[in-house]
Design an enzyme around this catalytic site. Structure first.
Site, mmCIF file in Angstrom:
data_model
loop_
_atom_site.group_PDB
_atom_site.id
_atom_site.type_symbol
_atom_site.label_atom_id
_atom_site.label_comp_id
_atom_site.label_asym_id
_atom_site.label_seq_id
_atom_site.Cartn_x
_atom_site.Cartn_y
_atom_site.Cartn_z
ATOM 1 C CE LYS A 36 25.078 52.238 9.542
ATOM 2 N NZ LYS A 36 26.061 51.764 8.821
ATOM 3 C CB ALA A 84 28.947 60.573 13.004
ATOM 4 C CB THR A 132 41.770 61.657 16.596
ATOM 5 O OG1 THR A 132 42.641 61.016 17.319
ATOM 6 C CG2 THR A 132 41.796 61.325 15.183
ATOM 7 C CG ASP A 133 46.073 62.734 20.017
ATOM 8 O OD1 ASP A 133 45.459 61.695 19.546
ATOM 9 O OD2 ASP A 133 46.615 62.753 21.007
ATOM 10 C CD GLU A 134 44.708 57.403 17.530
ATOM 11 O OE1 GLU A 134 44.788 56.788 17.020
ATOM 12 O OE2 GLU A 134 43.966 57.290 18.700
ATOM 13 C CE1 TYR A 158 39.195 57.381 14.588
ATOM 14 C CE2 TYR A 158 41.267 57.275 15.553
ATOM 15 C CZ TYR A 158 39.984 57.807 15.399
ATOM 16 O OH TYR A 158 39.302 58.826 16.308
ATOM 17 C CE LYS A 162 38.091 61.833 13.433
ATOM 18 N NZ LYS A 162 36.531 62.096 13.550
ATOM 19 C CE LYS A 197 37.538 52.970 20.663
ATOM 20 N NZ LYS A 197 36.777 53.916 20.718
#
Ligand code: NAD
Ligand code: TYD
Length: 352
Positions: A36, A84, A132-134, A158, A162, A197
């Protein structure tokens, strides 16, 4: 016929490295990059391959189901590598709905488009979801690591978005037998990293003599992996991972934020010819992030033992390379921090 692979989010940080690796390594594949071009998407990340005969860029939004259905009907992709996303925890705290839309709704739209286009003929097909590991939450016992069977316990908007998208991908695998594979990776760093970041923000601020905002006491721990090693892992898992499986990706490389910022300060002092200790004076402790996860640490043994992947770079070496890249690419940083790249590419695509 050439294999057609759709990579989503290919203009972003990690996606750009995945697109470059696939375009260069697989000349027989046709690589489509669907993006996008949000604030985080930048086609300047891909200028070296933009004219490659096996590369096509498609500007589009994964929250638009009708657009995706049409694209899949037209192109009949063999595979999808889905990166994305809205990716920044701090932004998810101020605008969670953007994360629900792209990360959850966008992922379900993509799953539907793949399912509709493949119509139960799944031979040679693959849907790879990059996560993600989060999603595993925050570790408090120093002995613990995230493994593939660690229960999900997302703590930020976030990571919740995910986690939801991971669950949908697995649900489509289970319910409709869609050939899915997933990976959950630790924090990445390297070239093209957007300077909101930690690592690129600190490099930029050190160079421009701005304060270095360390959240809380700087005691939080992150597990860092060089982005090209993540791209290599994605290549390995896309080609050799088992259908329905999940692979954790990480380099067993934990750093307390404050130690990492101090290391960066000392590398930058050396590179910029400043007396040792100069940049560290910019460190400023600021109010902690709401709900700040204490520690992430990935156990990547499954990927290493079953698929033979291992990281190629030591952290100090990767960090030196990253600093060198940012110092050599001042124009990139300038464009990104001023937002100039967005105006340039927006006008280019509006005129098509
Ligand atoms: P990024 O923010 O740098 O890039 C995201 C890309 O997605 C951008 O190019 C953006 O334009 C595009 N995008 C956003 N919304 C879109 C939409 N609605 N439709 C189409 N394109 C859209 O992110 P990143 O750091 O490269 O992360 C890529 C993926 O890897 C994400 O799924 C993220 O959750 C995951 N991941 C990131 C890390 C990390 O450390 N950065 C670690 C593990 C996993
Ligand atoms: P970040 O790069 O945002 O990645 P994530 O939150 O997904 O792990 O942040 C990495 C760590 O650095 C995290 O513990 C928050 C901290 N941090 C700061 O201390 N200061 C900053 O300005 C930023 C952006 C992050």
């Amino acid at each position: 016929m050439a294999k057609k692979i759709l990579i989503t989010g290919g203009a972003g940080f990690i996606g750009s490295h995945v697109v470059r690796l696939f375009v260069a390594k697989y000349p027989d594949y046709q690589i489509f990059n669907l993006d996008k071009l949000t604030y985080a998407g930048n086609l300047a990340n891909l200028t070296d391959i933009e004219d490659a005969p096996n590369y096509t860029f498609v500007k589009g939004d994964i929250t638009d189901a009708a657009f995706l259905d049409q694209l899949f009907q037209e192109q009949n992709f063999d595979g999808v590598i889905h990166l994305a996303a809205e990716s920044h925890v701090d932004r998810s705290i101020t605008d969670p709905m953007a994360f629900v839309m792209t990360n959850v709704v966008g992922t379900v739209n993509l799953l539907n488009a793949a399912k509709n286009s493949w119509q139960s003929d799944f031979s040679g097909k693959r849907f790879y979801h990059v996560s993600t590991d989060e999603v595993y939450g925050s570790l408090h016992n120093p002995e613990d690591f995230f493994v593939e069977t660690t229960p999900y316990d997302p703590q930020s908007p976030y990571s919740a978005s995910k986690a939801a998208s991971d669950h949908f991908v697995r649900a489509y695998g289970n319910t409709y037998k869609l050939p899915v594979v997933l990976s959950n990776c630790s924090n990445n760093y390297g070239p093209n990293h957007f300077p909101e970041k930690l690592i690129p923000l600190m490099i930029h601020n050190i160079q421009t003599n701005k304060p270095l905002p360390v959240y809380g006491k700087g005691e939080n721990v992150r597990d860092w992996l060089y982005v090209i090693d993540h791209a290599r892992a994605i290549d390995t898992i896309y080609h050799n991972g088992k259908n329905g499986d999940t692979y954790n990706i990480g380099g067993f490389n934990e750093w307390k934020n404050i130690d990492l910022v101090n290391l960066l300060c000392s590398i930058m002092d050396r590179k910029l010819g400043r007396p040792e200790g100069t940049s560290a004076q910019l460190i400023t402790y600021v109010t902690d992030r709401a709900g700040h996860d204490l520690r992430y640490a990935i156990d990547a043994s499954k990927l290493m033992n079953e698929l033979g992947w291992k990281p190629s770079l030591q952290f100090e070496e990767g960090l030196e390379k990253t600093v060198d890249w940012f110092l050599a690419n001042q124009d990139w940083l300038e464009n990104v921090t001023s937002g100039a790249y967005q105006k340039y590419y927006d006008s280019m695509y509006e005129n098509r």
